[in-house]
Design a protein around this motif. Structure first.
Motif, PDB file in Angstrom:
ATOM      1  N   ASP A 260      35.763  49.755  43.806  1.00  0.00           N
ATOM      2  CA  ASP A 260      35.915  48.517  43.034  1.00  0.00           C
ATOM      3  C   ASP A 260      35.432  47.341  43.893  1.00  0.00           C
ATOM      4  N   LEU A 261      34.382  46.693  43.463  1.00  0.00           N
ATOM      5  CA  LEU A 261      33.808  45.566  44.226  1.00  0.00           C
ATOM      6  C   LEU A 261      34.022  44.234  43.520  1.00  0.00           C
ATOM      7  N   SER A 262      34.931  44.270  42.537  1.00  0.00           N
ATOM      8  CA  SER A 262      35.091  43.047  41.715  1.00  0.00           C
ATOM      9  C   SER A 262      35.614  41.870  42.524  1.00  0.00           C
ATOM     10  N   TRP A 263      36.263  42.169  43.677  1.00  0.00           N
ATOM     11  CA  TRP A 263      36.820  41.092  44.524  1.00  0.00           C
ATOM     12  C   TRP A 263      35.686  40.250  45.121  1.00  0.00           C
ATOM     13  N   HIS A 264      34.472  40.838  45.141  1.00  0.00           N
ATOM     14  CA  HIS A 264      33.346  40.111  45.729  1.00  0.00           C
ATOM     15  C   HIS A 264      32.462  39.572  44.598  1.00  0.00           C
ATOM     16  N   LYS A 265      32.713  38.296  44.266  1.00  0.00           N
ATOM     17  CA  LYS A 265      31.885  37.618  43.254  1.00  0.00           C
ATOM     18  C   LYS A 265      31.838  38.365  41.926  1.00  0.00           C
ATOM     19  N   GLY A 266      32.908  39.141  41.672  1.00  0.00           N
ATOM     20  CA  GLY A 266      33.030  39.781  40.361  1.00  0.00           C
ATOM     21  C   GLY A 266      32.059  40.922  40.131  1.00  0.00           C
ATOM     22  N   LYS A 268      30.497  44.207  39.186  1.00  0.00           N
ATOM     23  CA  LYS A 268      30.949  45.308  38.329  1.00  0.00           C
ATOM     24  C   LYS A 268      30.470  46.637  38.922  1.00  0.00           C
ATOM     25  N   THR A 270      32.635  49.688  38.378  1.00  0.00           N
ATOM     26  CA  THR A 270      33.576  50.744  37.962  1.00  0.00           C
ATOM     27  C   THR A 270      33.196  51.202  36.552  1.00  0.00           C
TER      28      THR A 270
END
Ligand SMILES: O=c1[nH]c(=O)c2nn[nH]c2[nH]1
Length: 294
Positions: A260-266, A268, A270
């Motif tokens: 899940d990379l959403s913490w970085h500038k959203g 996507k 997943t």
């Protein structure tokens, strides 16, 4: 105290044999052999009576002598020759367990043609034989494949499984599936070395057919689970090899987790947007089965 189990021999005996053909080309075989003997050997444990011991070094020397004097392929034949040798030579030995791991040496293609005497190790996949020769009872053989590592990037799902307050795993309709195939097919009992020799053409055929069934089913099946896919493989192997009476599989489920990379500038990454995954060394699922002829 009393002895409830006794079996001894030489393990990890490495063997290589070259075949020099008429046309100048050469073929190579490399295997690792294990011999374990059973019989009237109790006194060597309980009374330090070494008179009943066929030394493990003798067993090793015997492997090399019989490899010189006999074909070492198919490995099922060589394992049976070895097993029968120990039963026929030592009256106090009642069972010989012979395991063979055959390693891959794949002939190189050089300048578009098969090279006459050069090979490479294309993967850790092994061909296996476990043969038990018992006095007066013939030989029971399990042939197999191990360490055949496969992966599919889609074509696998896992949903509809039991859910309760301990369940966290989300259902998935599109997942990576990877496993390292360990599969064995058990031949009907072969009553003598003569019957083994009569079956010789079927050992390589069975290995070829089983390997192809495993790879093609893995690729083509819209897998609902490891369980269902391995059952389909087993069913086809039984249908393809008439002298085999059961097939076993042990398949680790080698997981690839979405990151899940959403913490970085959203970003996507997943579900349908997943492209970058974290391959997991452990833990892994482990799914086992044995499928028998009805
Ligand atoms: O194919 C699968 N079988 C299972 O039993 C399982 N459990 N978690 N994931 C799984 N995948």
């Amino acid at each position: 105290s009393e002895l409830s189990y006794a079996r001894y021999g030489k393990d990890n005996v490495r063997l290589y044999k070259v075949h020099r053909h008429e046309d100048g080309s050469q073929s190579v075989v490399e295997m690792t052999v294990r011999i374990l003997l059973e019989g009237d050997i109790e006194t060597s444990y309980t009374e330090a009576d070494n008179s009943v011991v066929v030394a493990t070094d003798t067993q090793k020397q015997t492997i090399y002598i019989l490899a010189k004097q006999n074909p070492v392929t198919p490995p099922e034949l060589f394992a049976s020759i070895l097993g029968n040798h120990f039963i026929d030579t030592y009256s106090h030995i009642h069972a010989a367990h012979v395991n063979i791991i055959q390693h891959k040496w794949t002939r190189m293609t050089v300048d578009g043609r098969p090279h006459p005497h050069s090979f490479f190790r294309d993967g850790q996949e092994k061909r296996l034989v476990e043969a038990i020769t018992r006095r007066g009872q013939g030989t029971s053989i399990r042939s197999g494949i191990s360490e055949l590592l496969v992966l599919k990037s889609t074509g696998s799902a896992f949903y509809g499984f039991h859910r309760d307050e301990y369940t966290r795993l989300p259902e998935v309709w599109d997942r990576i599936l990877s496993t390292e195939v360990e599969c064995g097919w058990h031949w009907k009992n072969l009553s003598s070395i003569a019957e083994v020799r009569s079956v010789v053409p079927q050992f390589d055929q069975a290995w070829e057919k089983s390997r192809n069934i495993i790879l093609e089913t893995f690729a083509k099946d819209e897998s609902a689970s490891v369980q269902n896919t391995m059952y389909k493989m087993s069913d086809q192997i039984l249908a393809a090899v008439s002298l085999v009476d059961k097939v076993d599989f042990a398949l680790p489920n080698k997981h690839y987790f979405e990151v899940d990379l959403s913490w970085h500038k959203g970003i996507k990454n997943t579900g349908r947007d997943a492209e970058v995954y974290a391959p997991q060394t452990d833990p892994n699922g482990l799914i086992q089965c044995t499928v028998s002829r009805k």
